[in-house]
Design a protein around this motif. Structure first.
Motif, PDB file in Angstrom:
ATOM      1  N   GLY A 380       0.816  -1.200   0.000  1.00 40.60           N
ATOM      2  CA  GLY A 380       0.000   0.000   0.000  1.00 40.60           C
ATOM      3  C   GLY A 380       0.851   1.251   0.000  1.00 40.60           C
ATOM      4  O   GLY A 380       0.373   2.338   0.265  1.00 40.60           O
ATOM      5  N   LEU A 382       2.987   2.177   2.091  1.00 40.89           N
ATOM      6  CA  LEU A 382       3.281   2.739   3.409  1.00 40.89           C
ATOM      7  C   LEU A 382       4.769   3.014   3.447  1.00 40.89           C
ATOM      8  O   LEU A 382       5.561   2.221   2.938  1.00 40.89           O
ATOM      9  CB  LEU A 382       2.923   1.739   4.505  1.00 40.89           C
ATOM     10  N   ASN A 399      -4.010   0.413   8.350  1.00 41.70           N
ATOM     11  CA  ASN A 399      -3.712   0.308   6.923  1.00 41.70           C
ATOM     12  C   ASN A 399      -2.820  -0.888   6.629  1.00 41.70           C
ATOM     13  O   ASN A 399      -3.026  -1.610   5.662  1.00 41.70           O
ATOM     14  CB  ASN A 399      -3.017   1.578   6.420  1.00 41.70           C
TER      15      ASN A 399
ATOM     16  N   ASP B 138      -0.681   5.051  -4.962  1.00 40.00           N
ATOM     17  CA  ASP B 138      -0.384   4.520  -3.634  1.00 40.00           C
ATOM     18  C   ASP B 138      -1.639   3.844  -3.092  1.00 40.00           C
ATOM     19  O   ASP B 138      -2.683   4.469  -2.986  1.00 40.00           O
ATOM     20  CB  ASP B 138       0.052   5.648  -2.695  1.00 40.00           C
ATOM     21  N   GLY B 139      -1.499   2.570  -2.729  1.00 41.69           N
ATOM     22  CA  GLY B 139      -2.670   1.779  -2.380  1.00 41.69           C
ATOM     23  C   GLY B 139      -3.406   2.228  -1.138  1.00 41.69           C
ATOM     24  O   GLY B 139      -4.583   2.550  -1.193  1.00 41.69           O
ATOM     25  N   ASP B 140      -2.736   2.252  -0.034  1.00 40.00           N
ATOM     26  CA  ASP B 140      -3.448   2.662   1.165  1.00 40.00           C
ATOM     27  C   ASP B 140      -2.464   3.128   2.210  1.00 40.00           C
ATOM     28  O   ASP B 140      -2.062   2.390   3.091  1.00 40.00           O
ATOM     29  CB  ASP B 140      -4.298   1.506   1.710  1.00 40.00           C
ATOM     30  N   ASN B 141      -2.049   4.381   2.087  1.00 43.93           N
ATOM     31  CA  ASN B 141      -1.245   4.969   3.148  1.00 43.93           C
ATOM     32  C   ASN B 141      -1.890   6.286   3.536  1.00 43.93           C
ATOM     33  O   ASN B 141      -1.248   7.302   3.678  1.00 43.93           O
ATOM     34  CB  ASN B 141       0.203   5.163   2.696  1.00 43.93           C
ATOM     35  N   SER B 264       4.058   0.388  -5.270  1.00 39.43           N
ATOM     36  CA  SER B 264       2.985   1.105  -5.953  1.00 39.43           C
ATOM     37  C   SER B 264       2.070   0.102  -6.632  1.00 39.43           C
ATOM     38  O   SER B 264       2.478  -0.999  -6.982  1.00 39.43           O
ATOM     39  CB  SER B 264       3.560   2.037  -7.018  1.00 39.43           C
ATOM     40  N   ILE B 265       0.815   0.529  -6.820  1.00 43.44           N
ATOM     41  CA  ILE B 265      -0.155  -0.376  -7.436  1.00 43.44           C
ATOM     42  C   ILE B 265      -0.536   0.167  -8.806  1.00 43.44           C
ATOM     43  O   ILE B 265      -0.670   1.378  -8.997  1.00 43.44           O
ATOM     44  CB  ILE B 265      -1.400  -0.503  -6.535  1.00 43.44           C
TER      45      ILE B 265
END
Lengths: 564, 285
Positions: A380, A382, A399, B138-141, B264-265
């Protein structure tokens, strides 16, 4: 013998016309009721549009507001007209303008021909139905509702309250038992005419005019007086959201509707071209099977659940649960190890080998986020910047767990880390926290620093850890917590490790055959004694004999170990 | 200009009935192009963007005059709206759903898309679909909390946060937006479409367990011309609030950084965003 269709229409008249043509082409007479809210010009236009279709009639128009008597009155006059003008009709099907036949009309006719005396109408007593909205179930039959629920909610609620307090209840007419159910039914001529021609009908009508949402109870109640055989279900497929409003079907529901094998579905989005094109096509493949609305239940009950429960452990643009209302702070179980990496020199790689999970270092270390393999970014994206992490330490963890669903995460934690999530992990039922208290003293013991600095650090770390332990032991803690003192742990380290790993319930967990390498604790007891001698009281480690080496001096090489 | 043809096409496909566009002194031929479009009403101004509270005053004025009683979508030229099922369902289906469930506003997360490699090194032809060159996100930050004053959700994070705001996370760009509103005369946006008054319109999210339908604004800011734009921006100092604070940010952008990270996605459509939890259907099954 044929099926007559009574259709209540108020918008999307072009779609209604299309469906009327479809019914009519299959030989079904149609009686149309157009809502009086539709203006004259539009109405006349519509009448013109369908003038060329045989066996189509327009009934007297009533004003239909949601939840009012108008809809029942409209149904009554249209049904009356159907029975009077089309003597061939045996079943009358009540549909709306946004209903769409999913199967060939011929199929429906055959189905009804085989059940000539059956009335298809959902009809259940109020005591047995869970789907009433607004807390009014039986009271909708005993109170008065002069104010619109949609437009004057405040007055509606106050007046209901007032009547309850004053005990102003209406009496249900003799001989009927209130029933409720879906508005969309299919009744036989015999039953329908009996309801419409009942000598007591004026009494019933006067009563039901003051009932709330009578379209869901008028026919559903009266049918119980006359029907020879009731199938309490609707032939029309409709799905309701958590507020009791119907879900709308769009183009992307095509396959779903095909699978349902239902005869008619509502409500259809007026611009769902693909649905209309497919189902009003002569070559519609659906036939034979018994209607099975259950097949598509899953997707809609999921929507209701999403709206009311959400996805656990997801914080996002449209979901920001208040603390305590998260339905799960995180989305999946994870493990926190405190003190283990201080006591064992190669704990992280050992744990990864043993369990096949992701093992991080100190995620909350003050200088950087220690992701597995010390990557710069993790799932993600992070990132390992501690400032970004600490800006919202809770969501960082949430997350991380969300991004790695399906793969268990383990990380190290301790009093040297930033402590923002101390309480959050304690309260999280997904957390498995194993603590060796006082293990933070081992790095101090091994360090090459001035003793006065060590003493100050030890005091601070002990204070932090004991605060953290308070959280873990508090009545609000929901995590699976195991706490050993350092002294206890090194008595029987393999058993303790085995317990922790068993609790992780990793699928291919092997027996713990190899031990991680324990730090050399020779002289540790003396070190603690020195701290005591300096006036600092280290108590979290448990009782270490001050004299010489600890009792359980472990061999530092790995050895096979068997647990039975 | 280079974005406009695709931008218009995107929203026409969604079923936008009419575009109201404010052209703030563009010199690349946008004005002429927009004036030719049959469904565009164009206003041009040479006035200061900053003095108009970064354009919000202009838009509020237009909405006050023409938007009342309608669903209004307020987006920048580099934002493309997607929502659950947006490939199949027009905006009118979404607004009908919001009407039916008694809501007057709709929230969307701003999602920065970026290329792999230096941002100024990609080939982008004018009029091309930006999604053909910007593949990554960015997927989930993302960090979310409630804004203490306006009660709106306050989301920060994403690639700009990760790359440029590591030392001052509280300064990092706001990513939540409320772009779709059934307008009434007394409504007003506060800063961009991040916040709106009255505060209850900001409640596009559920504070209990459940969720509601929400969307994503694909932010196509990182096209090759970003480096020139940033250089301009440094001179114009027209950015929100404290322009000086953003100096290092623009400085970094001028150098054409690589925003891509191994985690990264790659963007694969609206369904993917739903699965990742960046947007959700709520009860709009």
């Amino acid at each position: 013998m044929t099926v007559g269709v009574v259709m209540l229409v108020h918008t999307a008249l072009h779609r209604a016309e299309q469906v009327i043509r479809h019914w009519s082409a299959a030989g079904c007479p149609v009686v149309i009721h157009v809502d009086k809210n539709v203006d004259r010009a539009t109405y006349d236009d519509f009448v013109q549009q369908v003038a060329d279709i045989p066996d189509v009639k327009f009934s007297k128009r009533h004003r239909c507001e949601w939840g009012t008597w108008g809809i029942v009155a409209a149904t009554q006059s249209a049904s009356r007209m159907m029975l009077d003008h089309f003597p061939d009709v045996r079943h009358v099907y009540l549909a709306s303008g946004s209903c769409l036949p999913l199967r060939p009309v011929k199929d429906l006719m055959d189905y009804l021909k085989k059940r000539p005396r059956t009335d298809f109408i959902e009809s259940a007593t109020t005591a047995d139905v869970p789907w009433t909205q607004g807390g009014l179930d039986f009271e909708r039959f005993t109170l008065r509702f002069p104010f619109s629920w949609r437009k004057h909610r405040f007055l509606f609620d106050r007046y209901v309250e007032f009547q309850r307090r004053m005990k102003m209840y209406r009496r249900v007419p003799d001989g009927i038992v209130p029933h409720m159910g879906s508005q969309w039914w299919c009744l036989t001529r015999q039953t329908l005419s009996a309801i419409l021609e009942d000598p007591d009908r004026p009494t019933y009508d006067v009563y039901f005019k003051r009932v709330w949402i009578p379209d869901e109870s008028y026919f559903q109640t009266l049918v119980r007086l006359y029907s020879q055989h009731i199938e309490s279900r609707s032939l029309t497929l409709s799905k309701f959201d958590y507020q009791g409003k119907p879900h709308i079907f769009y183009d992307d529901h095509l396959q779903l509707l095909r699978r349902s094998d239902c005869f008619v579905a509502r409500k259809i989005w007026p611009d769902a071209n693909r649905l209309y094109d497919n189902f009003l096509n002569e070559k519609n493949p659906l036939k034979g099977a018994e209607p099975n609305p259950g097949k598509i239940d899953r997707i809609f009950s999921k929507a209701v659940e999403r709206r009311t429960r959400g996805r656990a452990g997801l914080f996002m643009q449209s979901r920001l649960p208040r603390p305590g209302h998260e339905n799960g702070f995180t989305s999946a179980p994870y493990s926190v190890f405190e003190g283990f990496s201080d006591l064992f020199e190669d704990f992280e790689p050992w744990l990864a080998r043993m369990t096949g999970t992701r093992v991080h270092g100190h995620l909350y270390a003050k200088d950087r986020v220690e992701f597995e393999g010390r990557q710069k970014t993790f799932s993600g994206a992070l990132c390992d910047n501690p400032k970004l992490r600490d800006h919202h330490a809770q969501l960082f963890l949430v997350n991380l767990i969300w991004n790695t669903r399906g793969e268990r995460q383990c990380f190290q934690f301790g009093p040297t880390d930033s402590q923002f999530i101390s309480w959050d992990i304690a309260k999280d039922a997904n957390a498995q926290i194993s603590v060796i208290t006082g293990a933070w003293a081992i790095p101090l013991f091994q360090s090459n620093r001035n003793f006065s600095d060590i003493r100050a650090d030890a005091a601070e770390l002990q204070r932090i850890e004991s605060e953290h332990l308070n959280a873990l032991r508090s009545p609000w803690a929901k995590a699976k917590v195991r706490i050993w003192t350092l002294a206890d742990f090194i008595e029987t380290p393999m058993e303790a490790l085995q317990t922790v790993l068993d609790e992780m319930a990793a699928k291919n967990l092997r027996r713990v055959t190899e031990a991680p390498k324990m730090a050399d604790l020779t002289g540790f007891g003396q070190f603690l004694q020195n701290l005591k001698n300096q006036g600092m009281h280290p108590y979290l480690m448990g009782d270490f004999p001050a004299d010489n080496a600890p009792v359980a001096q472990r061999p530092t090489r790995r050895k096979p170990y068997l647990v039975r | 200009m280079s974005r406009l043809p695709h931008w218009l096409a995107h929203y026409r496909t969604l079923g936008v009935a009419h575009f109201l566009i404010v052209d703030n002194g563009s010199d690349d031929g946008s004005t002429g192009y927009l004036a030719e479009q049959p469904d565009v009403s164009l206003w041009t101004t040479g006035a200061s963007y900053k003095a108009a509270r970064f354009g919000v005053d202009w838009l509020t004025c237009l909405q006050f005059r023409y938007g009342v009683g309608r669903w209004c979508l307020t987006v920048d030229a580099d934002e493309l709206l997607v929502y659950p099922g947006s490939d199949e369902r027009p905006l009118s289906a979404l607004t009908a759903h919001l009407d039916r469930t008694g809501r007057a506003s709709f929230g969307a997360l701003m999602l920065d898309l970026y290329p792999r490699g230096p941002v100024n090194a990609v080939d982008f032809a004018s009029g091309q679909d930006p999604l053909e060159v910007l593949h990554w996100f960015d997927g989930d930050n993302y960090r979310a909390k409630r804004h203490p004053v306006f009660g709106n959700l306050w989301i920060q994070g994403g690639v700009r946060d990760r790359m440029f705001f590591g030392s001052q996370p509280e300064r990092s760009p706001t990513l939540n937006k409320t772009p779709l509103v059934k307008w009434r005369r007394r409504y007003a946006y506060v800063t961009s479409t991040h916040q709106i008054l009255p505060p209850n319109l900001n409640e596009v999210f559920d504070t209990g367990e459940g969720d509601r339908v929400s969307g994503v604004l694909l932010h196509t800011k990182f096209l090759p011309n970003i480096t020139e734009k940033s250089a301009e921006e440094l001179v114009r100092k027209q950015h929100f609030e404290n322009s000086d604070l953003y100096q290092p940010y623009y400085q970094a952008l001028i150098e054409g950084p690589d925003l891509w990270a191994p985690t990264s996605i790659r963007y694969a459509g609206s369904e993917q965003l739903e699965r990742l939890g960046l947007m959700t259907r709520g009860d709009w099954a």
